[in-house]
Structure formats: C-alpha cells, structure tokens
Design a protein around this motif. Structure first.
Motif, PDB file in Angstrom:
ATOM      1  N   UNK A 208      36.072  43.963  36.158  1.00  0.00           N
ATOM      2  CA  UNK A 208      35.748  45.481  36.549  1.00  0.00           C
ATOM      3  C   UNK A 208      34.743  46.052  35.541  1.00  0.00           C
ATOM      4  N   UNK A 209      33.688  46.892  36.145  1.00  0.00           N
ATOM      5  CA  UNK A 209      33.203  47.948  35.426  1.00  0.00           C
ATOM      6  C   UNK A 209      32.975  48.987  36.236  1.00  0.00           C
ATOM      7  N   UNK A 212      30.891  48.149  39.278  1.00  0.00           N
ATOM      8  CA  UNK A 212      31.037  46.817  40.337  1.00  0.00           C
ATOM      9  C   UNK A 212      32.368  46.074  39.950  1.00  0.00           C
ATOM     10  N   UNK A 213      32.855  45.170  40.863  1.00  0.00           N
ATOM     11  CA  UNK A 213      33.775  44.109  40.489  1.00  0.00           C
ATOM     12  C   UNK A 213      33.216  42.798  40.590  1.00  0.00           C
ATOM     13  N   UNK A 214      32.940  42.112  39.744  1.00  0.00           N
ATOM     14  CA  UNK A 214      32.423  40.856  40.043  1.00  0.00           C
ATOM     15  C   UNK A 214      33.584  39.670  39.616  1.00  0.00           C
ATOM     16  N   UNK A 215      33.570  38.534  40.473  1.00  0.00           N
ATOM     17  CA  UNK A 215      34.521  37.601  40.318  1.00  0.00           C
ATOM     18  C   UNK A 215      33.869  36.125  40.077  1.00  0.00           C
TER      19      UNK A 215
END
Ligand SMILES: Nc1ncnc2c1ncn2[C@@H]1O[C@H](COP(=O)(O)OP(=O)(O)OP(=O)(O)O)[C@@H](O)[C@H]1O
Ligand code: SF4
Ligand SMILES: [Mg+2]
Lengths: 439, 505
Positions: A208-209, A212-215
C-alpha cells in the motif's frame, strides 16, 4: 499466533481518519490469539513520524492507559500476542519501519529475534531496491516459511506479506471508497465494519502507498501448508480462513467425532467457547441433545495456551461453573477443543461429577498434540504433553473419565477438506512442511 | 460517408474504431481536447482528420461538422450533452447521436433524476434528500439515531454529475465507530459544498441518498425515443485499487459476457432493468417534450428493497463499459446510428458475439485524487507486443505531440481489452500485456489485476445470491419497495410517504 492488523486510508481527506479507534476494535476482535502484550504504531499526518505504544496487557487495559497520552495517526498497525514483551518490532535504519508479525520466519533465534532480523533485512532491501514490491518479494523468497506480517514504513508504505506456504493467515477488507484493512482474521474486518475481500495468497506481497495498492506473487508458489491448528483452535469461529468458514470445519469435526468414536450418553456438552460448535456437530449427527453445561465467570481466557499450570487450574475453576440442572443424573458426552497437559480436563470432569454427572465420556475435537511448533505457536515442553506420553485409555483413567478419544488425523483432514500435503500438521504428527522437500 | 466523433478517451477510441469498420467505409473526423493517438490513427487511415478543440463549445463542434460536411455526429462523453452541443447541431439540421441537453438532465442532475423517478413512479428507486449547503445537510445528518434509519447509512454525492468524483458511501452501523463516521460525514459534506461551487448550472448542491448494497452493473442501450435496444450487461469496477479498496474512479476495468447477462445476474433481472430504462426515457421525454436520440444507460445495482435499482443514469456509453459492448457488437454501428436518426430503431436487431470480455484500465499514480502528479509523464507502449499477446489497446487520457511523443494527461492512460471463453481467461490474458505499457521517466502506473479473476467473480456471485434471496422473498411477500421506520417520540413512520409528501410540496 499473535493477531495482527493494519489500517490504511485513501483519497481526499485521508489524514482525518483516526486509525487508533479502528485498531482498538480490530485488536479486541483478535484477542483470542493472545492478550499478554498489546502494541500499536500510528503514523502522524503532520510530522509523518511513526509513534509506537506497547504494554504487557490486554487490549482494553492497554487503551485505558493509552487514553492519557494524546495518540494520533491516520495510518496504523497493531498486534496482540500471547507472550509478554512480544510487541511490534521497530527498526530505525536505514529506513524506519515498524512490523507486526504472526508465526515465525526462518531466521535464527526466538520469534521476536527472527522477526527483528526480517524487519532489518526488509529495511535494507527497501533502500537497495527502487520498487518496494521488489523488496517485499525478495523477503518472501529469503525468509523461509511460517509467517505473515504487516510492516509500516515512515515513507507511508504498508507492506503485507504471507509466506510461500501460507502457514499463517492474512486477510484483506475494505470500507467504502476510503479504507483498506489487513488482518489475521476476517472476523476483525467484520467488527470494524469492513467488507471482507479475501485472503492474501501464500507467497504474495501487497504494498500500500498513498497512490496505489500493488501486489505480486512469487513465481511457482503452488505449495501450501496451512496451519491446521488455526482451523481447530486458533481462529475465531466467525472467521473465514483461506476462503473456508471455520464454523463449517468445526461443526464437521463434531460430526466426525461422533462417527469415529461414538459414546453412549444422554446429553452432549461442549466446553466454552471453542468446543461449542463441535458439540453441535456431534449432537446433529447422533440426535443426542446438546445442553449448555457451563456458565463462565470473568473474561474469556484461552486456557490451552495460558503460561503457568497454577494459572490454568485457577483459570478453569473460576471460569467454568457446571450448570447442575443440565448434568445432574445424566450420562455426558463432554467435548473439548484440545488437550495439552490434561489438567484442565481433570478438573472439569471432577466438577461435573460433583454436580451429579454419572458417566463422563470425553471427546476432543483435535488430534493429540505431540510436538512443538516451529512457527511460533506456544506449545508446552514435550515432556508436559499428555497426548505424547499416554494412550487414550490411560488418559481417561488419569482425568477420571469413563472414556476418552481424540479426533483422528484423517478425521481432521476430512473436516478441513484439504489433503495432507496442503496443511501443516506438525504439532499433531511431528512432521513439518519443509521448503526443500516440498516443491 | 463522413462522420464526426466527439471526445478523446478510450471510449471514443473504441467508437471510432467500430465506426471505421462499417460497410459504409466512412471517413472518420474527430474533435477532442487531447490528441488521442489511437483516434488520430483511425482518422488518418480513413482519410479523415483529427481536430484538437473544445468538445463542450457548441459553436466549435458544429462549425467543425459543417466544415467537413459530415453526415452525422457521434458524441462520446456526457459534458457536450450537458452543454447543449446536440441541441445546437439539431438546430443546424446536422443529425446527431447524443442526448440533447433537456433529456441529458437524467444524467446531469442526480437529484432531478431521482425526482423524475419518484414522480413517474418508476421501479428501482432510492430514498433521497437534497441540500443547498453543507450546513443544511449536516443538521439533518447529525441527528443520527433521532432521524430516519436511512439517513444514518448514506451515499453522499454532488447533486450534479461531476466527473465521477466526490461520492462517499458511509455505513454508520457500528455504534462504537459512530463518532469517527460522523466526523467523516461532516468533513465530506463541507468538501462537497466547495466542490460544487465549480458548477453554477444546478441549484441542488448535495444529494444524500439511502445506502444500498448488492452487485452493480451497467446496462447500455441505443434509443430513438421510442425503441430502447439493450446491449450486454457490463460490470465496471469503481474502487481504484485491488481488493475493492480505495477511492472512487471513473472505472478501473469492466467485465461482460458470455451472453447478454453477467454470470451472476439473471435474464429476468436484465429484462426488468431494460423496462426501467425504457420508462426513464419515456418520462424524461414526457417531462421535457424533447426526443431522446442516442445512448441511454442505467448504472444499476441489484438491491434487497427494490431489486434492479438505478444508481445513476448515463446519457452516453460508459467508459470503460463501451469497450466491452462495442467489441462484441456484430451489427454495423453506422447502420444503428442511421436507424436512430431516422427513428426506425425498431427495425434493427442488435447482435453480439457470445464472448466473455474483460477490460482493464492502466493509470499513472496520482489518478484519481492527485491528478497533477499524474500529468505529463512520457509514455512507451509496445502496441505490437500487446496485440501479439491477443489483446487490444485503447488509448485514453494522453496527448500525442508533434514530434510523436506521447505523455500522460492525468486520468486513465490506456485500457486493454481481451476476449475469452471465460472471464478469468480473458483477465489472465491482459495481465501478460501489462508490462508493455510503461512510463519512461520512472513514474509508476497501476491497474487492478483482480478484475475478471476467479476470486473476484466468486465474491460477486455470492453477493448477488445473498441479495437475490432477500429481494425474491420480498417479491413473494409483496413488500418490494416498502420501508418502515420508528422514530423515538414520534412513532411508526413510512419514509416513502414522507418523501412523496416532500416532493408534492
Ligand atoms: N445509494 C448508494 N448506496 C450504495 N452505494 C452507492 C450508492 N450510490 C452510489 N454508490 C456507489 O458509488 C459509486 C458511484 O456513484 P455514482 O455512480 O452515483 O457516482 P459518479 O461519481 O457519477 O460515478 P461515475 O464514475 O459512474 O460517473 C457507485 O458505483 C456505487 O458503487
Ligand atoms: S506446528 Fe501446529 S501450530 Fe505450528 S503451524 Fe503447524 S499445525 Fe500450526
Ligand atoms: Mg456512476
């Protein structure tokens, strides 16, 4: 087996959220996973500094003491643990971060030490790799198996990882267009009014930033070793674990207990809280009525995992008072969740008899615990484990029951609905998932 | 044949493409604020031209249409409709696929849309109340337990369609978190008041609406004012981030098919929804005396109390939803347009390929809340690679410069489409294409990998089933649309008649 949680707001006015309120209710919901130590960390909106609060006490008391300080923060993480001095871990350099961890990663030392090493490594990787997702992926590759964590950095990132075998749980939820919440258990998401989105997958990292959320999943992460003890004991009955409702597993356990070792009795009684769904399942299967056998006094303390013997005996006597009208003159099928040392049961059986119970057949909704847990669950020393030393007949004799039986390993697998090679059964079998062997 | 299109997003790229494939072999002209490389290419190839200019200035659009002497104009976005571009074209006898300002009110004013729906008693309604200031709204909201239950769990919206921004959904059901939620509501209505200062064309400022839950879907239709022809249902994903977390966006990606329904909705729900949209078209025509020519869509939700329910109306195709339906449309789009213009849509049969289609948007970080951060980043896209993988790329918010460079314009950068036998197959296909869209200055992009995935579909299915059970039970009991409440010190009240009385006054 601590409970961990992370709170992350998005969008317009995100700095206005008070993370500590949400952490409070979330951690309260997770308290079944440990209540000897509570800690939270909050990222303050103006200073962008993380403040950490820790105390060797349960959540309510922790917050009572906390309310004297003026704690503030719009992003936060928290942890409840069954051990004292087992709170959030802080690393100051190169990038300051705070970490809440469940299980135990594959570094040397005890749980706290191992997570400290992980946190330090993560901090270093975050400076070495441009993309925090690369750093998180690298950690998952390096840190062995048996852990979940949520880390909060002073760069406003919240990094969530689950080990490649998914031994320990980690679930995600959302509130409106505003909040992302990560937690050991889906029940905590319900309690804070979040909609459960599903689990973070084994070997997956989610970053999480503010924007954005990146996975990302590490490649070839097909192996699984979900902790079986979560299904029978650790997780809340209102949680979903790896998409499976715990309630279903536990009711099935009761049914299977009835199939495997049927006993003759007039009533089925479950020892609160964990064994209640087992008792319901047993009763459904046999048509023997289930009765409310005990009334509890005081706060719910999960007795299998309390530290000292003395406390355990005190705990159980204060806690569980048999209801005479439900047991007097009856043959009882008494269902418990797990047996570690046998003391609790011995007392319970005695108490039942004194209230007029005739026969007492004890059934346990999990296989015998015979070995340690390498992933941080506190199991008493091997020589204290009654199930390792004695047969079922011997145990019956010692605890003063007319019969005694565990759930079989096969029964457990059937109840969970997963094959043996998708689970960790270590503390029941002393065979452990191994990253090298299982590919 | 010559056609002028209006707008410069991915939706317009998809429209341009579909028009260019017509057997009429039209020359494609286009006008848009941003130079969309995809549309520019289609214009060039067809022998037409791309004009950079204002799409909301009726003079600019109509003079462009006249200059190229086009046979008709196709309007992509909603703002030209709100600015009376179709009305102006109509006056100049230039046929136009686009809702005129009067009928587009069903989209422009969320408040007027609801009033119309209640006035004409069209199914799929929600309780609502409008306010002219934050203070007015807050006075009602702060009553909390002393007011109607629905006023405690609300959607807070700008009363006007305001670029897919500003909607907050606040469920305030945990009494222990009430203080937090109340603070949030108060902050947001103030924010809305400020935000709406930018729009002088509407009196209502803040719309407070009953909060509902259930699966959402968009049903897009062509209409000539008499006939309403439905396209396949599409589901957009509004939350910016994975796991359905985060800010409301214009849409991060959409799924449709196979077939006319989504896998978790029924044909009966489809038909009920079409009927609702048809009634909305009749109602707005009746109210304004104006004909509706173009696209009308319901952004809908299956809810417990009302079944198929309108969340908002579109006077145009959705973005990204347009991409799904245009991709599988087998009927010649120009043929459809001509039938709308001549008001003989009843003679047309819309046909669609029986495919699952997934679309995912890729956006620069900063979208949608900090757009200034998302603007001006240089873009590198390997379009050949994307199509080699079997995906189709549509350009969205970007600018093509004279020297051939492309930079981001702040919103969704591109939308990638894939078809497949199933949605998860199409979704996985797009994932392979994602790495070929990059920013060369190191600034980040994001998209939602979970759209169309097995896991997300399963959640949508479960949600739909839970709601459907409740709704069908109400159908059986004859309690659809019924709300009952109890006010301490007042007694039993009916929120619906309270609302109706308010409207009559
Ligand atoms: N009454 C409601 N109850 C629950 N959720 C709602 C409600 N109204 C809106 N929402 C949620 O908020 C989203 C946006 O609302 P709406 O479509 O009215 O706003 P918008 O900003 O115009 O969106 P768009 O981007 O579609 O133009 C909906 O898609 C839905 O998820
Ligand atoms: S050893 Fe037991 S407690 Fe530890 S992870 Fe395995 S099953 Fe769970
Ligand atoms: Mg909308």
């Amino acid at each position: 087996m601590p409970g961990i949680i992370g709170f992350y707001p998005f969008g317009e006015g995100r700095e206005n959220w008070d993370a500590s309120r949400f952490l409070y209710y979330g951690l309260t919901a997770l308290q079944g996973r440990g209540e000897a130590c509570t800690s939270i960390a909050l990222l303050e909106s103006e200073s962008k500094k993380i403040n950490i609060y820790k105390d060797n006490t349960h959540v309510e008391e922790f917050y009572k003491r906390l309310s004297e300080n003026k704690v503030r923060g719009f992003i936060g993480i928290g942890q409840v643990s069954p051990n004292e001095d087992d709170g959030l871990i802080e690393v100051k350099e190169p990038i300051r971060l705070v970490l809440a961890g469940d299980g135990k990663p594959g570094y040397q030392g005890n749980r706290v030490e191992a997570f400290y090493k992980l946190a330090q490594r993560l901090s270093t990787l975050l400076t070495e790799r441009e993309d925090p997702l690369d750093a998180a992926t690298q950690i998952i590759k390096e840190a062995g198996i048996g852990f979940s964590f949520v880390a909060l950095t002073e760069r406003e990132e919240m990094i969530c990882c689950r080990d490649p075998f998914g031994v320990k749980p980690l679930e995600v939820g959302a509130v409106g267009f505003d909040l992302g919440i990560v937690s050991s258990e889906s029940a905590a998401l319900d309690v804070v009014g979040a909609v459960h989105s599903g689990p973070i997958q084994a070997g997956e990292c989610v970053v999480f930033d503010p924007l954005s959320i990146r996975r990302r999943n590490i490649p070839n992460s097909e192996s699984r070793a979900y902790c079986a003890f979560e299904y029978v004991y650790l997780a809340r009955v209102d949680s979903l674990l790896n998409d499976m409702p715990i309630y279903n597993v536990r009711e099935r356990i009761g049914e299977i207990l009835a199939e495997e070792k049927e006993a003759e009795g007039d009533v089925v009684i479950g020892i609160p809280e964990t064994a209640l769904p087992f008792a319901l399942g047993y009763s459904n299967k046999t048509s023997i009525p289930v009765k409310l056998g005990f009334m509890r006094t005081g706060r719910h303390i999960r007795s299998a995992l309390k530290p000292t013997q003395f406390e355990r005996i005190m705990g159980v006597q204060l806690k569980l008072n048999p209801i005479k009208a439900a047991v007097d003159g009856k043959d009882i099928i008494l269902i418990d969740d797990s047996v570690v040392r046998g003391n609790t049961l011995k007392n319970t059986v005695l108490n039942l008899r004194r209230k007029g119970a005739k026969r007492v057949h004890v059934r346990v909704g999990s296989p015998a615990i015979i070995s340690h847990c390498p992933f941080g669950t506190e199991v008493p020393p091997i020589d204290e484990l009654i199930g390792r030393a004695l047969s079922e007949e011997e145990i019956a004799e010692i605890i003063g029951a007319d019969s005694f039986a565990y759930l079989s390993i096969e029964g457990l697998l059937k109840a969970i609905g997963l094959p043996r090679d998708r689970l960790c059964l270590g503390c029941f079998t002393s065979e452990y998932p191994n990253k090298e062997v299982r590919k | 044949m010559k056609i002028l299109g209006v707008g410069s997003g991915a939706r317009e790229h998809a429209i341009a493409k579909k028009l260019s494939l017509s057997i009429y072999n039209p020359k494609i002209y286009w006008i848009g604020e941003n130079k969309n490389p995809g549309i520019v290419r289609i214009c060039m190839k067809s022998g037409g031209e791309f004009i950079q200019g204002s799409t909301t200035d009726p003079e600019v659009v109509s003079s462009t249409a006249k200059r190229f002497n086009v046979d008709f104009v196709f309007i992509g976005p909603e703002e030209p409709n709100f600015h009376a571009v179709p009305d102006h074209l109509e006056r100049l006898k230039i046929p136009c696929i686009g809702a005129n300002r009067s009928v587009a009110l069903i989209e422009m004013s969320k408040a007027e849309m609801r009033r119309l729906q209640w006035e004409y008693d069209i199914p799929g309604k929600l309780l609502f109340q409008t306010f002219k200031s934050a203070e007015e709204a807050y006075l009602v909201l702060e009553k909390y337990a002393d007011s109607l239950t629905w006023l405690q769990n609300v959607a807070l919206k700008p009363a006007r369609q305001a670029g897919g921004k500003g909607v907050k959904v606040v469920e305030d059901r945990q009494i222990y978190l009430h203080e937090e939620k109340q603070k949030f509501k108060s902050k947001h209505v103030s924010w809305l008041e400020g935000y709406m200062r930018g729009y002088g064309d509407i009196e209502d400022k803040i719309l407070v609406e009953e909060n509902v839950w259930g699966p959402e879907y968009t049903l897009q239709c062509f209409t000539d004012g008499t006939t309403v022809l439905g396209m396949p249902m599409v589901q957009d994903n509004k939350n910016a981030h994975e796991f359905d977390i985060g800010t409301e966006t214009g849409g991060m990606g959409s799924i449709s098919g196979p077939g006319m329904c989504l896998p978790f909705l029924t044909i009966r729900e489809y038909e009920d929804s079409i009927r609702i949209i048809g009634k909305m078209v009749s109602a707005i025509q009746d109210k304004t005396g104006k004909r509706y020519h173009g696209v009308v869509a319901g952004q809908m939700m299956l809810t417990e109390v009302e079944g198929p329910t309108i969340i908002e109306m579109y006077s145009r195709l959705g973005d990204p939803e347009a991409l799904n339906v245009l991709h599988t449309l087998k009927t010649d789009l120009v043929e459809v347009c001509l039938a709308i213009i001549d008001e003989r849509l009843s003679k047309i049969r819309l046909e669609f390929e029986d495919k699952a289609v997934v679309v995912k948007a890729i956006a620069p970080k900063g979208y949608p809340d900090n757009r200034s951060l998302a603007i001006g980043h240089p873009v590198a896209v390997d379009e050949a690679k994307v199509s080699e993988i079997g995906c189709e790329l549509f350009w969205a918010s970007c600018n093509l410069h004279e020297d051939g460079r492309i930079t981001t314009a702040g919103s969704r950068l591109v939308e990638i489409l894939a078809e497949g036998e199933t949605l998860p197959v199409a979704s996985a296909q797009i994932e392979k294409a994602i790495p070929y869209v990059k920013l060369t200055d190191g600034w980040g992009l994001f998209h939602r990998s979970d759209i169309g995935s097995e896991a997300l579909l399963k959640r949508r299915e479960e949600l739909a089933e839970r709601v459907r059970r409740l709704y069908l039970y109400r159908v059986e009991k004859g309690t659809v649309g019924k709300r009952v409440d109890w006010l301490p010190g007042v007694g039993k009240v009916d929120p619906v008649s309270i609302l109706k009385n308010g409207l009559r006054r």
